[in-house]
Scaffold this active site. Sequence first.
Site, PDB file in Angstrom:
ATOM      1  N   GLY A  69       3.414  25.346   1.153  1.00 55.22           N
ATOM      2  CA  GLY A  69       4.489  24.444   0.768  1.00 55.22           C
ATOM      3  C   GLY A  69       5.752  24.584   1.604  1.00 55.22           C
ATOM      4  N   SER A  70       6.114  25.806   1.950  1.00 49.12           N
ATOM      5  CA  SER A  70       7.346  26.009   2.722  1.00 49.12           C
ATOM      6  C   SER A  70       7.241  25.384   4.103  1.00 49.12           C
ATOM      7  CB  SER A  70       7.659  27.507   2.847  1.00 49.12           C
ATOM      8  OG  SER A  70       8.042  28.040   1.600  1.00 49.12           O
ATOM      9  N   ASN A 150      10.600  24.233 -10.000  1.00 54.29           N
ATOM     10  CA  ASN A 150       9.778  25.443 -10.075  1.00 54.29           C
ATOM     11  C   ASN A 150      10.306  26.471 -11.065  1.00 54.29           C
ATOM     12  OD1 ASN A 150      11.792  25.374  -7.862  1.00 54.29           O
ATOM     13  ND2 ASN A 150      11.309  27.544  -7.667  1.00 54.29           N
ATOM     14  N   GLN A 178       4.938  22.318  -7.344  1.00 54.13           N
ATOM     15  CA  GLN A 178       4.684  22.655  -8.748  1.00 54.13           C
ATOM     16  C   GLN A 178       3.994  21.523  -9.510  1.00 54.13           C
ATOM     17  OE1 GLN A 178       5.080  25.582 -10.248  1.00 54.13           O
ATOM     18  NE2 GLN A 178       6.022  26.564  -8.480  1.00 54.13           N
ATOM     19  N   SER A 198       0.907  23.064  -2.123  1.00 53.06           N
ATOM     20  CA  SER A 198       0.415  24.392  -1.742  1.00 53.06           C
ATOM     21  C   SER A 198      -0.775  24.783  -2.609  1.00 53.06           C
ATOM     22  CB  SER A 198       1.544  25.419  -1.906  1.00 53.06           C
ATOM     23  OG  SER A 198       1.186  26.651  -1.339  1.00 53.06           O
ATOM     24  N   GLY A 199      -1.844  25.275  -1.983  1.00 55.52           N
ATOM     25  CA  GLY A 199      -3.104  25.509  -2.671  1.00 55.52           C
ATOM     26  C   GLY A 199      -3.072  26.537  -3.778  1.00 55.52           C
ATOM     27  N   HIS A 200      -2.276  27.586  -3.608  1.00 56.71           N
ATOM     28  CA  HIS A 200      -2.355  28.699  -4.555  1.00 56.71           C
ATOM     29  C   HIS A 200      -1.657  28.427  -5.883  1.00 56.71           C
ATOM     30  CE1 HIS A 200       1.756  30.600  -4.106  1.00 56.71           C
ATOM     31  NE2 HIS A 200       1.756  29.792  -3.076  1.00 56.71           N
ATOM     32  N   THR A 236      -6.097  26.341  15.307  1.00 59.02           N
ATOM     33  CA  THR A 236      -7.413  26.292  14.682  1.00 59.02           C
ATOM     34  C   THR A 236      -7.267  26.209  13.168  1.00 59.02           C
ATOM     35  OG1 THR A 236      -8.367  27.596  16.471  1.00 59.02           O
ATOM     36  CG2 THR A 236      -9.619  27.495  14.424  1.00 59.02           C
ATOM     37  N   CYS A 324      10.304  33.418  -4.690  1.00 62.06           N
ATOM     38  CA  CYS A 324      10.891  33.471  -3.353  1.00 62.06           C
ATOM     39  C   CYS A 324      12.306  34.045  -3.361  1.00 62.06           C
ATOM     40  CB  CYS A 324      10.897  32.079  -2.737  1.00 62.06           C
ATOM     41  SG  CYS A 324       9.251  31.382  -2.595  1.00 62.06           S
TER      42      CYS A 324
END
Length: 393
Positions: A69-70, A150, A178, A198-200, A236, A324
């Site tokens: 995300g950042s 968030n 979020q 963001s995936g996590h 990659t 963060c």
Amino acid sequence: MIYLDNAATTKTAPEVVEAMLPYFSEYYGNPSSIYAIAGKSKEAITKGREQIANVLGAKPEEIYFTAGGSESDNWALKATFEAYKNKGNHIITTKIEHHAILHTCEYLEKERGAKITYIGVDENGVVNLDELEAAITPETILISVMAANNEIGTIQPIKEIGRIAKEHNILFHTDAVQAFGQIPINVDECNIDMLSSSGHKINGPKGIGFLYIRKGVKIRSFVHGGAQERKRRAGTENVPGIVGYGVAAERAARTMAERTAKEIEVRDYLINRILTEIPNCRLNGDPVKRLPNNCNISFEFIEGESLLIMLDMKGICASSGSACTSGSLDPSHVLLAIGLPHEKAHGSLRLTLSEEITKEDVDFVVEQIKAIVDRLRSMSPLYEDYIKKQQGK
């Protein structure tokens, strides 16, 4: 352990891990190469892009993979500023954005000559649309407002913001880190030109994110090098991460209605117990327009850090705000923006649920919070003075 910090990160879902594993040891070819196992990697990237695009109502070719995300936020702001600086240098955002947005704006202002307007929010953290529209000038090139906060969980009126941006021919970016997978978002319905995720945050892996860029938006490349991501983001590709993110996004969309209904029920039970059983505390964020899993409470006369440490000793994982900013001693900029004084902002606790959290878990957590708050207040001179005043002494 009771894990209540799902806004910071989530547990990777078993089906996500299972889908990723072959791309570490079996289909490990570089997707830019031409032999068969490389082709498997390339196919996997295509599928992941399609899975994510389907959740947003976007086209697969509008999804660009990043490291999180950042990076996506940085790309959206910096590359847009560079691409459109001949048109203007003004960006509108809010006072409660994630630091990936705020610090990028600060950089653009100090180093690149951008003009930034920070829109205020009301006591529930909702953006003032009149103030936003009034801030628009002929030099405005971008509006960036997060879909949901968030820290306090407030959901912003992004559909209305998108409408305002489109009416004024201004690009609209939303940080949906979020919100993606937690609430329905359609990029066309909301007139969103760029969106970060963001995936996590949705039971996917760490180290993978995406930036949705609407076709026709003239945004610059962010990483120069090879031809990956249609020459806009070289390097990659993180094939296992993309595979995992695609499965996580599909899973989040499939389970959204049932999962969030359960989270809302448990969240409201948690909020109600705390507010009715612990005096001198308040809910931060909008009571209704908030993320299904978010509970943010400020307790008077205590320090949030002490509360977190003592909860951890009881096996409860929580936070006082954004992961963060966990190394910062300053109170949350979000809580200050909604009008909390420093002393109340310092006593905040963010509890963010998952679908696995039960009311029995909540009962245990609330009992621990009650005991810890009582203990911390018993050591507070400010609380002692408050009690004396209440008793008329």
